[in-house]
Enzyme design. Structure first.
Site, mmCIF file in Angstrom:
data_model
loop_
_atom_site.group_PDB
_atom_site.id
_atom_site.type_symbol
_atom_site.label_atom_id
_atom_site.label_comp_id
_atom_site.label_asym_id
_atom_site.label_seq_id
_atom_site.Cartn_x
_atom_site.Cartn_y
_atom_site.Cartn_z
ATOM 1 N N GLY A 185 0.829 -1.199 0.000
ATOM 2 C CA GLY A 185 0.000 0.000 0.000
ATOM 3 C C GLY A 185 0.862 1.246 0.000
ATOM 4 N N SER A 186 0.228 2.366 0.154
ATOM 5 C CA SER A 186 0.965 3.625 0.108
ATOM 6 C C SER A 186 1.946 3.735 1.270
ATOM 7 C CB SER A 186 -0.009 4.787 0.195
ATOM 8 O OG SER A 186 -0.914 4.727 -0.860
ATOM 9 N N LYS A 216 3.680 -2.427 3.665
ATOM 10 C CA LYS A 216 3.473 -3.678 2.938
ATOM 11 C C LYS A 216 2.289 -4.454 3.495
ATOM 12 C CE LYS A 216 8.246 -3.977 1.614
ATOM 13 N NZ LYS A 216 9.575 -4.438 1.920
ATOM 14 N N ASP A 220 -13.570 6.869 -0.547
ATOM 15 C CA ASP A 220 -12.568 6.401 -1.514
ATOM 16 C C ASP A 220 -13.029 5.071 -2.114
ATOM 17 O OD1 ASP A 220 -10.274 6.468 -3.023
ATOM 18 O OD2 ASP A 220 -8.999 5.608 -1.463
HETATM 19 N N1 LIG Z 1 -7.565 -8.286 3.424
HETATM 20 C C1 LIG Z 1 -6.762 -8.487 2.379
HETATM 21 N N2 LIG Z 1 -6.658 -9.705 1.828
HETATM 22 C C2 LIG Z 1 -5.855 -9.917 0.774
HETATM 23 N N3 LIG Z 1 -5.103 -8.967 0.195
HETATM 24 C C3 LIG Z 1 -5.162 -7.728 0.694
HETATM 25 C C4 LIG Z 1 -5.989 -7.419 1.810
HETATM 26 N N4 LIG Z 1 -5.849 -6.112 2.093
HETATM 27 C C5 LIG Z 1 -4.999 -5.624 1.196
HETATM 28 N N5 LIG Z 1 -4.575 -6.586 0.351
HETATM 29 C C6 LIG Z 1 -3.645 -6.436 -0.762
HETATM 30 O O1 LIG Z 1 -2.690 -5.458 -0.443
HETATM 31 C C7 LIG Z 1 -2.703 -4.413 -1.397
HETATM 32 C C8 LIG Z 1 -2.543 -3.080 -0.744
HETATM 33 O O2 LIG Z 1 -3.561 -2.921 0.228
HETATM 34 P P1 LIG Z 1 -4.334 -1.559 0.414
HETATM 35 O O3 LIG Z 1 -4.777 -1.063 -0.906
HETATM 36 O O4 LIG Z 1 -5.385 -1.753 1.439
HETATM 37 O O5 LIG Z 1 -3.186 -0.662 0.975
HETATM 38 P P2 LIG Z 1 -3.231 0.883 1.065
HETATM 39 O O6 LIG Z 1 -2.080 1.328 1.882
HETATM 40 O O7 LIG Z 1 -4.564 1.278 1.531
HETATM 41 O O8 LIG Z 1 -3.040 1.266 -0.444
HETATM 42 P P3 LIG Z 1 -3.539 2.558 -1.144
HETATM 43 O O9 LIG Z 1 -3.566 3.628 -0.131
HETATM 44 O O10 LIG Z 1 -2.536 2.763 -2.222
HETATM 45 O O11 LIG Z 1 -4.907 2.221 -1.671
HETATM 46 C C9 LIG Z 1 -4.016 -4.531 -2.122
HETATM 47 O O12 LIG Z 1 -3.822 -4.237 -3.428
HETATM 48 C C10 LIG Z 1 -4.410 -5.974 -1.962
HETATM 49 O O13 LIG Z 1 -3.967 -6.693 -3.052
#
Ligand SMILES: Nc1ncnc2c1ncn2[C@@H]1O[C@H](COP(=O)(O)OP(=O)(O)OP(=O)(O)O)[C@@H](O)[C@H]1O
Length: 924
Positions: A50-51, A54, A157
């Site tokens: 994610g942003s 990991k 979002d």
């Molecule tokens: N509960 C989950 N089960 C399986 N994979 C997950 C789960 N949560 C997140 N992921 C994986 O991890 C990746 C990143 O998660 P997420 O998008 O929630 O992070 P983030 O920090 O919110 O990212 P962003 O802010 O860029 O959207 C997702 O693309 C997804 O593939």
């Protein structure tokens, strides 16, 4: 020399080497950079990023259940918000948050693992999803949003990337980093989200209704699900925004049936007031039968949760509690942990044990799905008795049968509780849908699990394989030897594309593009495949016609006065010869947040680029700007690594300058030159080693800065507004403190300090400190907007004023819930003080959990006398205390709960001295 243990030299050497290797193992474990364990979780592998950190697949060691561990820097201001809101949600189409672990520099969230990955990836791999699946998934997504809205929360979002698929192919809403409550403040200002999913009012930087921007995003999601491309998209972000504000999406009648078009156009109404409510959405004919079922279930869940006391009541839960007790576990502590949404290790243990128990129970007595049996029978009959019949002949009666059976079953299931929403029978009926109309199949099993770590074959896969083989052999008897290479037979080109099998891992955009290109070539080259494609199209046309008929029937039978009109006969989709596969127009987009809002320049933006500076009126009919190529290579880099306002996602010059409101005073100078605020080099790293693509002008830095402040501000409010309050900061008048408020996101200052030790005396100290700082209560006559988002120049230190006529809101976890569940809230207060501080996330559930106002309570607020209370706190853990404590008229800190419990006179709390503590309690 005498051997002390009497063993030979050889034996001694052996022992030495064993000890040595064991020591070395431990040493390397200690010195390794790779993290293998966090709390009770064993990290298995990284599955995403994610942003701010990991995402790992991990194993909960006590239960051996897989979870998703999402890590985030503490510097991410959205993480507080995410945890704060996410932990309140208990809904089948929202990922469950089991546990939160806070370490010195990171926050770890143990989430329900969704092996199906993102809906975005799913769509990208299929290119287009069948209408049936669209309807089902969209109903689930809308149900999740409806649930969140009913909890007075807006997601802000919503996008395909934030919807995951579980192992049964059900949608799960996730990523609540931009969520905020919308009860105390009905119109919001913070611009956040992802550009292509943003509503026109957000683009126009107007104040907005949070619920309605979610509704718009749902429209974008539905359009994208059905067509495989975004309704408003362009390589140039400026043009994308122009389209959002001025254009209507293109409705291709070959792809979008009339009822879907009707729903999408309502969701994407430019005027927010014209967008439908979510119950209306769920009752829309296009979503039937799923919509009505999800609506019923959501309302039942909400009703149960609002009434309190739903935990630990089921047979399963009671049995589990008993077993835990027998094992010597303090079940009262477990109960308390769950009821107060502590998200600690006990919560994690309980929720995962419960999930395991449910699974085992389902395994012990699996529900038989009649529709599956019927389908099997139909297919067997077809195979044995009528081998010469076409697939169409088989499909039609089977589909009718399935529709009828599954509909009645779903409708009867309305009364089921949460756990019954994704039962085996449901999965099976989905499988049956796959069987009946493979062109409309739900996620093909292989595809659904393609990202899963566990690639173990499943029974359903075998069954599906057989069915797939059956259809393949029907379709092309000469090609039966290859039938196992693909389970999925998609619509038209999709079928050809998917016949290439499950996509391999690797960069998906490249992968998908090549896969589709290949598909196209195949279509052109292989005439036999083209023929089979045509026959499939005919089949699909038949099934869609049936589906449309079912929808119409449903409309007649089920829709009430609230439902929307506009359903016409469904066209025979995909039957057109000219329907050709298109390059997916989906791109991964980054969410962003910015508080920059200009009321003076609404609708008028200047691109910040010097060379391209221009003004575009979104209101008028000014022609869109010329297309500018988006630097794709930089996008991914930006997407992953930077934290920017949404107006600079192309890393170039599509950022908007908001008139004169962007104050250069927020530009970081001097020592901050290594942060993203620096404007001295093209790419640079911040203190955390991240690379940034430089924004052209200071205005972007300003936006980032504002964005960051906004995030902090927003998080701050979200937490503090767990209780309705008027927020004010008298220190904003003090120059020295004002400067502190502009904190760089990557600076050394954090939303809360990792090393802070929680002590029972802390509360008192803070209270004293707060009073010393001179935080004063103010009263506001503004009853419409109970909380005001402070402007960018205000905020930072957190002085809060409760000025709520009805007093504090009623939290989800009400006293009633606690007592009903056998917890003496008051008795446990002491525990909170003494023991809870050990927990990673310390919150007093009874007052920090999302408030649940019933309508009548909200109404009463207007007629009640002013309640003044002041409290200060700033951390995640403190936020709860903040919301549950106040300063009395003499400046002494008081706990609201204790006052209420005591039934003490609330004179200090309520300025209306005529209101007794009992009266106040009744109102709460
Ligand atoms: N509960 C989950 N089960 C399986 N994979 C997950 C789960 N949560 C997140 N992921 C994986 O991890 C990746 C990143 O998660 P997420 O998008 O929630 O992070 P983030 O920090 O919110 O990212 P962003 O802010 O860029 O959207 C997702 O693309 C997804 O593939």
């Amino acid at each position: 020399m005498v051997n002390p243990v009497g063993s030979s030299k050889v034996e001694q050497n052996n022992i030495k080497s064993i000890i040595g290797s064991s020591y070395n193992r431990l040493y390397s474990q200690f010195t390794s950079d790779e993290l293998t364990e966090v709390g009770n979780y064993k990290i298995l592998k990284q599955i995403g990023e994610g942003s701010f950190g990991k995402v790992y697949l991990a194993l909960h060691r006590p239960t051996h259940r897989k979870v998703c561990l999402k890590t985030s820097d503490k510097n991410d201001p959205n993480i507080v918000r995410e945890v704060f809101y996410h932990r309140q949600f208990d809904f089948p189409y929202i990922t469950k948050l089991y546990e939160v672990i806070v370490t010195e520099s990171k926050v770890w969230m143990a989430l329900e693992y969704c092996p199906g990955k993102e809906l975005y990836d799913h769509l990208l791999s299929l290119h287009r999803i069948s209408l049936l699946e669209c309807g089902e998934l969209f109903a689930q997504i809308s149900g999740a949003v409806y649930y969140a809205h009913s909890m007075h929360c807006v997601h802000r979002d919503l996008k395909l990337e934030n919807i995951l698929l579980d192992k049964n192919g059900n949608a799960k809403l996730t990523d609540f980093g931009f969520t905020r409550e919308c009860m105390t403040k009905t119109t919001l200002e913070t611009v956040c989200g992802t550009t292509v999913y943003m509503a026109p009012e957000l683009i126009g930087r107007k104040t907005y209704d949070g619920f309605k921007i979610d509704t718009w995003s749902l429209g974008v999601i539905l359009y994208t699900l059905i067509t495989g491309s975004l309704p408003f998209d362009d390589d140039d972000e400026v043009k994308t925004k122009w389209k959002i504000v001025n254009e209507e999406p293109k409705y291709d009648p070959k792809l979008i049936p009339d009822d879907a078009k009707d729903l999408i156009s309502r969701l994407l109404a430019k005027n927010p007031g014209e967008r439908p409510s979510l119950p209306q959405v769920l009752r829309h004919p296009f979503l039937q039968p799923y919509g009505s079922v999800v609506l019923d279930q959501t309302e039942k869940i909400l009703c149960r949760q609002r009434s309190g006391g739903i935990q630990f009541k089921s047979k399963l839960e009671r049995r589990l509690l008993k077993r835990l007790k027998q094992s010597g576990i303090d079940t009262q502590a477990v109960k308390q942990s769950i009821l107060k949404r502590k998200c600690d290790s006990l919560s994690g243990l309980w929720l995962l044990l419960l999930a395991q128990e449910k699974k085992q129970e389902n395994c012990k007595c699996p529900k038989r799905s009649r529709s599956v049996l019927s389908v099997k029978k139909v297919i067997e009959n077809a195979t044995h008795n009528d081998i010469n019949k076409t697939s169409d002949d088989i499909l039609k009666p089977a589909l009718e049968l399935s529709r009828a059976t599954s509909l009645s079953k779903m409708l009867n299931k309305g009364s089921d509780i949460v756990t019954s929403m994704t039962p085996i029978s449901r999965k099976k009926s989905k499988d049956s849908a796959k069987v009946l109309h493979p062109t409309f199949s739900k996620i093909p099993s292989q595809r659904a699990y393609s990202h899963s770590i566990v690639n173990s074959p499943r029974k359903s896969n075998n069954f599906l394989q057989k069915v797939s083989s059956f259809f393949k052999s029907k379709k092309n008897p000469n090609n039966s030897s290859n039938s196992n290479s693909s389970i999925y037979t998609g619509v038209g080109e999709d079928s050809v594309a998917s016949s290439k099998g499950v996509p391999e891992s690797g960069p998906f955009l490249v992968k998908k593009t090549s896969s589709f290109q290949k598909s196209r070539t195949d279509v052109g080259e292989d005439s036999s495949k083209t023929n089979s494609k045509e026959s499939l199209k005919k089949k699909v046309a038949g099934t869609i016609a049936l589906s449309g008929g079912a929808n119409v029937a449903l409309k007649n039978s089920k829709t009430s006065g609230n439902s929307m009109e506009g359903v016409k006969e469904t066209p025979e989709l995909f039957s057109n010869e000219h329907v050709r596969i298109e390059e997916p127009r989906l791109k991964r987009f980054k969410s962003s947040i910015s508080s920059e809002i200009s009321r003076t320049s609404t609708g008028n933006y200047d691109s910040e680029s010097v060379e391209n500076s221009r003004s575009i009126s979104f209101d008028g009919k000014v022609s869109p700007p010329p297309i500018r190529t988006r630097p794709l290579s930089e996008i991914s880099q930006i997407s992953n690594d930077t934290y920017i306002s949404e107006y600079s996602t192309d890393g170039n010059n599509s950022s908007f300058k908001i008139s004169d409101t962007a104050k250069p005073s927020y530009i970081r100078k001097g020592s901050e030159t290594t942060s993203q605020y620096s404007a001295s080099s093209e790419k640079m790293t911040n203190g955390y080693g991240r690379k940034f693509v430089r924004r052209d002008l200071s205005i972007i830095s300003t936006a980032s800065s504002a964005s960051e402040r906004s995030s902090r501000t927003d998080s701050f409010y979200d937490i503090t507004t767990a209780t309705p309050a008027i927020t004010t900061d008298n220190r904003s008048n003090r120059n020295s403190n004002f400067k502190e408020s502009v904190l760089p996101r990557f600076g050394t200052q954090r939303p809360w300090t990792g090393k802070r030790t929680y002590t029972t005396s802390r509360h008192g100290k803070n209270a004293r400190r707060s009073s010393k700082r001179g935080i004063f209560k103010i009263s506001s006559s503004n009853t419409d907007s109970i909380i005001q988002e402070v402007s960018s120049s205000e905020e930072e230190d957190h002085n809060i004023l409760y000025n709520k006529r009805a007093g504090l809101p009623k939290p989800v976890l009400q006293t009633k819930g606690l007592t009903e569940n056998g917890l003496d809230e008051h008795d446990e207060e002491g525990d909170d003080e003494a023991g809870d501080d050990e927990y990673a996330v310390h919150t007093d559930g009874e007052f920090s959990i999302k408030p649940q106002f019933s309508d009548d309570v909200i109404d009463k607020q207007h007629g009640l006398a002013n309640v003044k209370a002041v409290a200060t706190k700033r951390s995640l853990s403190e936020g709860s205390n903040w919301s549950s404590s106040y300063l009395d008229s003499d400046g002494n800190r008081q706990r609201v709960s204790s006052m209420l419990e005591d039934g003490r006179d609330s004179a200090a709390y309520a300025p209306d001295r005529n209101m007794s503590g009992k009266e106040l309690k009744r109102l709460l």
